[in-house]
Design a protein around this motif. Sequence first.
Motif, short mmCIF file in Angstrom:
data_model
loop_
_atom_site.label_atom_id
_atom_site.label_comp_id
_atom_site.label_asym_id
_atom_site.label_seq_id
_atom_site.Cartn_x
_atom_site.Cartn_y
_atom_site.Cartn_z
N VAL A 139 -2.60 -19.42 7.36
CA VAL A 139 -2.89 -18.37 6.38
C VAL A 139 -4.11 -17.58 6.85
CG1 VAL A 139 -3.55 -17.87 3.99
CG2 VAL A 139 -2.07 -19.80 4.47
N ALA A 140 -3.99 -16.26 6.82
CA ALA A 140 -5.14 -15.40 7.13
C ALA A 140 -5.52 -14.68 5.84
CB ALA A 140 -4.75 -14.39 8.19
N GLU A 141 -6.83 -14.56 5.60
CA GLU A 141 -7.30 -13.90 4.38
C GLU A 141 -8.02 -12.60 4.74
OE1 GLU A 141 -8.75 -16.55 0.90
OE2 GLU A 141 -9.44 -17.52 2.73
N TYR A 142 -7.79 -11.56 3.94
CA TYR A 142 -8.44 -10.27 4.18
C TYR A 142 -9.05 -9.73 2.89
CZ TYR A 142 -6.02 -10.56 8.56
OH TYR A 142 -5.59 -11.01 9.79
N ALA A 143 -10.23 -9.17 3.01
CA ALA A 143 -10.92 -8.56 1.87
C ALA A 143 -10.19 -7.27 1.49
CB ALA A 143 -12.36 -8.26 2.25
N PRO A 144 -10.19 -6.92 0.18
CA PRO A 144 -9.51 -5.70 -0.28
C PRO A 144 -9.93 -4.45 0.50
CG PRO A 144 -10.29 -6.99 -2.15
CD PRO A 144 -10.80 -7.67 -0.92
N LEU A 145 -11.22 -4.32 0.79
CA LEU A 145 -11.72 -3.16 1.54
C LEU A 145 -11.09 -3.07 2.92
CD1 LEU A 145 -15.59 -3.06 0.90
CD2 LEU A 145 -13.96 -1.23 0.44
N SER A 151 -7.47 -0.61 6.62
CA SER A 151 -6.50 -0.85 7.69
C SER A 151 -5.23 -0.02 7.48
CB SER A 151 -6.17 -2.33 7.72
OG SER A 151 -5.06 -2.57 8.52
N VAL A 152 -4.89 0.26 6.22
CA VAL A 152 -3.64 0.97 5.92
C VAL A 152 -3.88 2.47 5.73
CG1 VAL A 152 -1.77 1.15 4.20
CG2 VAL A 152 -2.56 -1.10 4.97
N VAL A 153 -4.95 2.82 5.01
CA VAL A 153 -5.22 4.23 4.69
C VAL A 153 -6.32 4.82 5.58
CG1 VAL A 153 -5.77 5.82 2.78
CG2 VAL A 153 -4.64 3.66 2.28
N GLY A 154 -7.12 3.95 6.18
CA GLY A 154 -8.24 4.44 6.99
C GLY A 154 -9.49 4.65 6.17
N GLN A 210 -2.57 5.78 -2.93
CA GLN A 210 -2.67 6.16 -1.52
C GLN A 210 -2.18 5.01 -0.63
OE1 GLN A 210 -6.94 7.38 -1.99
NE2 GLN A 210 -6.41 8.72 -0.27
N VAL A 211 -2.56 3.78 -1.02
CA VAL A 211 -2.15 2.61 -0.25
C VAL A 211 -0.62 2.51 -0.27
CG1 VAL A 211 -2.24 0.07 -0.11
CG2 VAL A 211 -4.30 1.36 -0.73
N GLN A 212 -0.04 2.67 -1.47
CA GLN A 212 1.42 2.56 -1.58
C GLN A 212 2.14 3.66 -0.80
OE1 GLN A 212 1.57 2.29 -5.86
NE2 GLN A 212 0.32 0.44 -5.73
N PHE A 213 1.58 4.87 -0.84
CA PHE A 213 2.16 5.99 -0.09
C PHE A 213 2.12 5.70 1.41
CE2 PHE A 213 1.40 9.91 2.33
CZ PHE A 213 2.52 10.65 1.98
N MET A 214 0.98 5.20 1.89
CA MET A 214 0.83 4.93 3.33
C MET A 214 1.69 3.74 3.77
SD MET A 214 -0.74 7.15 5.05
CE MET A 214 -0.91 6.23 6.59
N ALA A 225 1.08 -4.11 2.37
CA ALA A 225 -0.20 -3.61 2.91
C ALA A 225 -0.99 -4.75 3.55
CB ALA A 225 -1.01 -2.94 1.81
N ILE A 226 -0.94 -5.93 2.92
CA ILE A 226 -1.66 -7.10 3.45
C ILE A 226 -1.04 -7.53 4.79
CG2 ILE A 226 -2.40 -9.48 3.00
CD1 ILE A 226 -2.19 -8.75 -0.07
N SER A 227 0.30 -7.50 4.85
CA SER A 227 0.99 -7.83 6.11
C SER A 227 0.60 -6.84 7.21
CB SER A 227 2.52 -7.76 5.94
OG SER A 227 2.95 -8.68 4.97
N ILE A 228 0.60 -5.54 6.86
CA ILE A 228 0.25 -4.50 7.85
C ILE A 228 -1.20 -4.71 8.33
CG2 ILE A 228 -0.12 -2.01 8.17
CD1 ILE A 228 2.22 -1.58 6.13
N CYS A 229 -2.09 -5.02 7.40
CA CYS A 229 -3.48 -5.28 7.75
C CYS A 229 -3.58 -6.42 8.77
CB CYS A 229 -4.27 -5.63 6.48
SG CYS A 229 -5.96 -6.17 6.81
#
Lengths: 169, 169
Positions: free
Chosen positions: A103-109, A114-117, A125-129, A150-154
């Motif tokens: 398991v990898a954990e990522y902070a919301p920021l 990572s997805v929107v820049g 915006q996150v959902q659109f990207m 988005a978490i997977s993409i990150c």
Amino acid sequence: MRVLGIDCGTEITGYGIVDADETSRIPQLICIGFGAIRLPKHKTLPERLLQVREELHAALEAWHPDVVAIEEVFYSVNAKSALKLGQVRGVALLAVAEMGLPVAEYAPLKIKSSVVGYGLAAKEQVQFMVARLLGLADPPQPADAADALAISICHIHTAQTLSIQERGR
Amino acid sequence: MRVLGIDCGTEITGYGIVDADETSRIPQLICIGFGAIRLPKHKTLPERLLQVREELHAALEAWHPDVVAIEEVFYSVNAKSALKLGQVRGVALLAVAEMGLPVAEYAPLKIKSSVVGYGLAAKEQVQFMVARLLGLADPPQPADAADALAISICHIHTAQTLSIQERGR
């Protein structure tokens, strides 16, 4: 690499599976599937926790990810909400550990940037990207599934950066 | 009736099993066993959650309780602690639900007043009274196991009160 992202919630827990084509130099992301675990209000807490474990096991068995990515929890919520979320999150982490997956954990920021820049991007915006990066006509529904993607993409972006950094040494 | 009480904690989760002899008019409490799940700091969170499930399953299989009693969470803790506690508590509730056992929840005030006769009793008073009510020479160790036994006793006392009330109708 195949990543299953999980966005835990007290009522809805989204999940999304993304493949990264590691043969191409330019990151190629493929949306394999997504879904949401909806916990009905009429169920007791133990029943809801059983449902989380069962549906996550079904998703893990169906999609065979190499790794699971999950959001680090944002502590601005109050203690009561944090406890409720913790109960679901604990069972989700257990369900993954039972399958022997890392398991990898990522902070919301980190996920947003990572997805929107941009770390303070709006949810829309996150959902659109997410839709754009995965070549989907519309943002996946429910929003919890888009957040999980988005978490997977990150994770994929982070893994690619690490891999490039390692090759550069 | 045999009750297994669970006192969830981020580092130590205590459990204690108490039998109530329902044939005698005066409540007869028998301590069947108690223990504690100690989660080592070097383990990852998923590893710790697997340990909680495994050790609770072992206790439930060893002691065969009719019902499980657990403390309702006290919300004065901060959100970060609540999330951590929630993760352990969610897995504990799941482990019980997997065995098909019912769970009863009791507020801390109710547990203390049921064991000591005073809702704001100090932890040491609760541990002293647990030993006394169960006929043990010393308070069980660790304190988390004594707290779990207090939760079991609370369930038995409450069930007896309910039963007397029902007979009185």
